[in-house]
Design a protein around this motif. Sequence first.
Motif, PDB file in Angstrom:
ATOM      1  N   GLU B  82      15.117  16.013 -18.382  1.00 12.09           N
ATOM      2  CA  GLU B  82      15.361  14.699 -18.966  1.00 12.09           C
ATOM      3  C   GLU B  82      14.028  13.964 -19.007  1.00 12.09           C
ATOM      4  O   GLU B  82      13.397  13.752 -17.988  1.00 12.09           O
ATOM      5  N   VAL B  83      13.613  13.648 -20.189  1.00  7.52           N
ATOM      6  CA  VAL B  83      12.303  13.035 -20.319  1.00  7.52           C
ATOM      7  C   VAL B  83      12.437  11.520 -20.266  1.00  7.52           C
ATOM      8  O   VAL B  83      13.225  10.932 -20.982  1.00  7.52           O
ATOM      9  N   GLY B  84      11.685  10.914 -19.374  1.00  9.47           N
ATOM     10  CA  GLY B  84      11.713   9.454 -19.286  1.00  9.47           C
ATOM     11  C   GLY B  84      10.454   8.866 -19.869  1.00  9.47           C
ATOM     12  O   GLY B  84       9.444   9.552 -20.006  1.00  9.47           O
ATOM     13  N   SER B  85      10.512   7.614 -20.187  1.00  3.45           N
ATOM     14  CA  SER B  85       9.357   6.987 -20.825  1.00  3.45           C
ATOM     15  C   SER B  85       8.183   6.895 -19.859  1.00  3.45           C
ATOM     16  O   SER B  85       7.062   6.651 -20.248  1.00  3.45           O
ATOM     17  N   ASN B  86       8.457   7.085 -18.565  1.00  5.10           N
ATOM     18  CA  ASN B  86       7.372   6.970 -17.596  1.00  5.10           C
ATOM     19  C   ASN B  86       6.400   8.134 -17.648  1.00  5.10           C
ATOM     20  O   ASN B  86       5.401   8.134 -16.963  1.00  5.10           O
ATOM     21  N   LEU B  87       6.722   9.146 -18.424  1.00  8.62           N
ATOM     22  CA  LEU B  87       5.888  10.342 -18.416  1.00  8.62           C
ATOM     23  C   LEU B  87       4.508  10.123 -19.002  1.00  8.62           C
ATOM     24  O   LEU B  87       3.597  10.875 -18.737  1.00  8.62           O
ATOM     25  N   THR B 181      -1.241   9.247 -12.848  1.00 10.10           N
ATOM     26  CA  THR B 181      -0.565  10.303 -12.105  1.00 10.10           C
ATOM     27  C   THR B 181       0.913   9.964 -12.014  1.00 10.10           C
ATOM     28  O   THR B 181       1.319   8.831 -12.289  1.00 10.10           O
ATOM     29  N   GLU B 182       1.672  10.931 -11.594  1.00  8.53           N
ATOM     30  CA  GLU B 182       3.101  10.728 -11.434  1.00  8.53           C
ATOM     31  C   GLU B 182       3.389   9.618 -10.420  1.00  8.53           C
ATOM     32  O   GLU B 182       4.400   8.947 -10.488  1.00  8.53           O
ATOM     33  N   PHE B 183       2.447   9.397  -9.501  1.00  8.61           N
ATOM     34  CA  PHE B 183       2.654   8.364  -8.482  1.00  8.61           C
ATOM     35  C   PHE B 183       2.530   6.958  -9.056  1.00  8.61           C
ATOM     36  O   PHE B 183       3.163   6.026  -8.582  1.00  8.61           O
ATOM     37  N   ASP B 184       1.672   6.795 -10.063  1.00 12.00           N
ATOM     38  CA  ASP B 184       1.573   5.489 -10.720  1.00 12.00           C
ATOM     39  C   ASP B 184       2.806   5.252 -11.561  1.00 12.00           C
ATOM     40  O   ASP B 184       3.315   4.154 -11.651  1.00 12.00           O
ATOM     41  N   ARG B 185       3.242   6.305 -12.232  1.00  9.94           N
ATOM     42  CA  ARG B 185       4.327   6.138 -13.190  1.00  9.94           C
ATOM     43  C   ARG B 185       5.661   5.874 -12.503  1.00  9.94           C
ATOM     44  O   ARG B 185       6.446   5.073 -12.958  1.00  9.94           O
ATOM     45  N   SER B 186       5.897   6.593 -11.403  1.00  6.69           N
ATOM     46  CA  SER B 186       7.245   6.549 -10.836  1.00  6.69           C
ATOM     47  C   SER B 186       7.326   5.895  -9.475  1.00  6.69           C
ATOM     48  O   SER B 186       8.398   5.520  -9.035  1.00  6.69           O
ATOM     49  N   GLY B 187       6.243   5.770  -8.798  1.00  5.07           N
ATOM     50  CA  GLY B 187       6.293   5.244  -7.439  1.00  5.07           C
ATOM     51  C   GLY B 187       6.772   6.333  -6.507  1.00  5.07           C
ATOM     52  O   GLY B 187       7.526   7.227  -6.894  1.00  5.07           O
ATOM     53  N   GLU B 188       6.337   6.252  -5.254  1.00  6.97           N
ATOM     54  CA  GLU B 188       6.707   7.306  -4.308  1.00  6.97           C
ATOM     55  C   GLU B 188       8.214   7.372  -4.133  1.00  6.97           C
ATOM     56  O   GLU B 188       8.900   6.371  -4.168  1.00  6.97           O
ATOM     57  N   GLY B 189       8.735   8.569  -3.954  1.00 10.61           N
ATOM     58  CA  GLY B 189      10.168   8.725  -3.760  1.00 10.61           C
ATOM     59  C   GLY B 189      10.914   9.047  -5.037  1.00 10.61           C
ATOM     60  O   GLY B 189      12.024   9.548  -5.012  1.00 10.61           O
ATOM     61  N   ILE B 191       9.369  10.777  -7.633  1.00  9.42           N
ATOM     62  CA  ILE B 191       8.472  11.687  -8.331  1.00  9.42           C
ATOM     63  C   ILE B 191       9.237  12.769  -9.091  1.00  9.42           C
ATOM     64  O   ILE B 191      10.154  13.385  -8.556  1.00  9.42           O
ATOM     65  N   ASN B 192       8.847  12.968 -10.328  1.00  6.98           N
ATOM     66  CA  ASN B 192       9.395  14.085 -11.108  1.00  6.98           C
ATOM     67  C   ASN B 192       8.638  15.351 -10.678  1.00  6.98           C
ATOM     68  O   ASN B 192       7.457  15.508 -10.948  1.00  6.98           O
ATOM     69  N   GLN B 193       9.366  16.221  -9.989  1.00  8.91           N
ATOM     70  CA  GLN B 193       8.718  17.368  -9.359  1.00  8.91           C
ATOM     71  C   GLN B 193       8.028  18.275 -10.372  1.00  8.91           C
ATOM     72  O   GLN B 193       6.941  18.799 -10.123  1.00  8.91           O
ATOM     73  N   GLN B 194       8.652  18.446 -11.536  1.00 11.66           N
ATOM     74  CA  GLN B 194       8.063  19.340 -12.543  1.00 11.66           C
ATOM     75  C   GLN B 194       6.727  18.812 -13.058  1.00 11.66           C
ATOM     76  O   GLN B 194       5.763  19.555 -13.197  1.00 11.66           O
ATOM     77  N   VAL B 195       6.712  17.511 -13.304  1.00 12.74           N
ATOM     78  CA  VAL B 195       5.471  16.902 -13.795  1.00 12.74           C
ATOM     79  C   VAL B 195       4.402  16.970 -12.712  1.00 12.74           C
ATOM     80  O   VAL B 195       3.250  17.332 -12.960  1.00 12.74           O
ATOM     81  N   TYR B 196       4.837  16.656 -11.499  1.00 11.27           N
ATOM     82  CA  TYR B 196       3.895  16.722 -10.375  1.00 11.27           C
ATOM     83  C   TYR B 196       3.289  18.120 -10.266  1.00 11.27           C
ATOM     84  O   TYR B 196       2.076  18.272 -10.088  1.00 11.27           O
ATOM     85  N   ASP B 197       4.134  19.146 -10.385  1.00 11.86           N
ATOM     86  CA  ASP B 197       3.638  20.524 -10.258  1.00 11.86           C
ATOM     87  C   ASP B 197       2.613  20.856 -11.347  1.00 11.86           C
ATOM     88  O   ASP B 197       1.613  21.506 -11.084  1.00 11.86           O
ATOM     89  N   ILE B 198       2.904  20.417 -12.561  1.00 10.36           N
ATOM     90  CA  ILE B 198       1.954  20.665 -13.650  1.00 10.36           C
ATOM     91  C   ILE B 198       0.630  19.956 -13.378  1.00 10.36           C
ATOM     92  O   ILE B 198      -0.455  20.522 -13.531  1.00 10.36           O
ATOM     93  N   GLU B 199       0.744  18.704 -12.934  1.00 10.19           N
ATOM     94  CA  GLU B 199      -0.472  17.946 -12.634  1.00 10.19           C
ATOM     95  C   GLU B 199      -1.294  18.656 -11.562  1.00 10.19           C
ATOM     96  O   GLU B 199      -2.497  18.832 -11.679  1.00 10.19           O
TER      97      GLU B 199
END
Lengths: 396, 432
Positions: B82-87, B181-189, B191-199
């Motif tokens: 599910e793609v969110g605008s935060n990506l 980074t995923e941390f800016d976009r989503s805040g801790e807790g 985190i989109n794991q797939q995006v994090y892994d790619i990063e």
Amino acid sequence: MKKTICFYFQLHQPVLLRRYHFFDIGKRGDYFDEYVNRSTIRRLAEHCYLPANRLILELIERHGGRFKVSYSISGLALEQFEWHAPEVIESFKELAATGRVEFLAETYAHSLSSLSPTDEFERQVKRHADKVEELFGQRPATFRNSSLIYSDEIGERVFNLGYKTMLTDGAKHVLGWKSPNFVYASAARPGLNLLLKNSRLSDDITVRFSDKEWGEYPLTADKYARWLQAEAEGHEIVNLFMNYETFGEDQPASTGIFDFMRYLPEKIYATTDFEYLTPREAVEKHRPVAPLQVPYPISWTDEERDVSSWLGNELQVNAFEELYRVQPRVRQLDDPLLNEAYCRLQASNHFYYMSTKLISDDDLFTHRSPYESPYEAFINYMNVLSDFLIRVDKGK
Amino acid sequence: MKTKVLMFGWEFPPRISGGLGTASYGLTKGLAKHGVEILFVMPKACGEEDQSAVKIINASEVEMMDSYATREEYWRFVQFIEVGSNLVPYLDPEVFEQEASAAIRDHAGESRVTFRNKFQFSGKYGVNLMEEVARYALVAGTIASQNSFDVIHAHDWLTYEAGIVAKRVSGKPLVVHVHATEFDRSGEGKINQQVYDIERRGMHAADRVIAVSNLTRNIVIKHYGVAPEKVVTVHNAVDFQSYKEVTVERGVPEKVVTFLGRITYQKGPEYFIEAANKVLKHYPNVRFVMAGSGDMLNRAIRRVAQLKIATHFHFTGFLSGDDVQRMFAQSDVYVMPSVSEPFGISPLEAMRSGVPTIISKQSGVSEVLENSIKVDFWDVDAMSDAIYGLLAYPALARVTGKAGLEEVNRLKWENAAEKIKCLYYELIHAEN
């Protein structure tokens, strides 16, 4: 005739403001950060003022009174010593009792009042002289302004207050080819002698002493005495003007600054034809060689040697004008609490913190200012001043 | 010999959705001024791109070779999420929603993936973003084998896989550029794991990681476990070449304090509201404007109503194009209270309009700006003090507005590009 070496030390600490929020305006009225002010004074007393005073006393005793220095201590510094470090006052009284120490006059608040046409300047100079006389039993005969600010006009005001000697900076843009190593006379009032700071030799001690990048590092008393002797050629007097915080604060004890000062006099007596004198004695010995014209104010601060560090931007000018606009009203009210706040708000430091000249140099800025930026300094000062103006309007 | 760079981006002007395309464009122009040659690969070029500084390679027109990319590898990677605008950084929810619904429409009924073919990328941020990311990586391999270059540069996580493949094919050094980074976009807790892994994979595969601020650099080191000596900060700049002055007649006599951005957790809208409330109690002659939309908009409106400041606090909804300029032209103070902002270009735009700014210390841009008032995002007292100061003391607004304009005009992509050019040089010569 022997040449003259004249040491003058500056002591001043502003009473720092607390964080004064805009929603405090019209409500609180307590402007000053007691904790920070107290701890600053305590720290400086222990690292700098007390050990330095002990050293000066030791030198006076060892050299049988041939060793002499002068001090200018702002009224705000004296007050803060009285509250937070009375032993500093006692120590200065001990120095005063030797008769080898001259205390200079300045504005009580280390203020910029000499740049305001109000009579605040005259009031503060008198108040400061009274304070010095009360504490140390001598009425100052020599004047020095905040950061050595001087102009023809200021010289005139100082002369009219009865002073015959004033200290200022040997600013290159004013001196031109002339040397700072003579006594000069004010162009506006020829009866006023001017002693000029020798920047190079002063800054060798205050700025470069512990700089390992400096080609002359380490600076020893031997070497310095040699430079003095070389400087004396064809000249009469070398004025070494500096902040007292040089000893132990700006140059920590570990740099060897105290030992340098300890051995300097004997080197000077042994290898040069200099004698230590105070400003009052210096002008009795040396006659002015020429008048010095200074149409625009000079100072000892920054590369420019002018007043742009305090009144160089619109923020500073705005705050300055607001502050002095109410001077007649404050004096008319003559309320003790308002008087005290008004005095402390005038310390030139508050204006220095608003300077945007240092903004690019983060290290320098944080070193010299308790604020994170000149903009915050301005906001906080103006919040306090706004509150003060409301109180002045109310009359209490 | 000229340095030649194979650069992977996701978008490039004129067709851009967010700041990533603008930043890529500015940087390539800066690099070109330093004599760096750039092959800029993007998923879908429209043909109107300015190619004065770069040569555009349109991935949609590249015929894929099947030799090194097995289908299993491909399918293992492609998982629809599910793609969110935060990506993506700087993307407004409205824009995202338009793109997502368009993508659903376009790809309706499409269920098979064919190889040995050109793939029509949408180049957008739609629902099958992950598939596009994976395909983009495959095309990258083809492009890398067909072109000669000295170094590979990949912008943000969407292109990291492409960078990795290009490195594997060519053996050339890889630089990944972290805009967010995923941390800016989503805040801790969250985190989109797939995006994090790619990063994470991209950062670890890279020979150097460029972060847009020290703030981001620290996140890369702390949360992605990248060796500090590998991570270099190169601050963004801004290009005002196409900047137009707008003049606006002001509708209200009061001064205007503006928040402009996505109304999401990351942007700190609630701190702006609390500061506004404090200021209004003592300085009624002012209006606050919150421009933008996002998942915290309703909560923001409720809070404003609860504080009973709605007559002086206004919401504009999402602004685009010239409306942004007009908003700045009507503002007396601009506030960016971001909780976490890798860089943050909007205060620079405000400063370009001569508006004094207040920015949070938790933004990358605060590391470069001198003539902005900086506060901690959570320090509502300091924020309201700064707002009050700029409103009540006109000298302060004049000085910061003027100094800010001068400062922002000094921020040049050439300077950022010079640092990156040196970094290329080191990498290329370390290899040889």
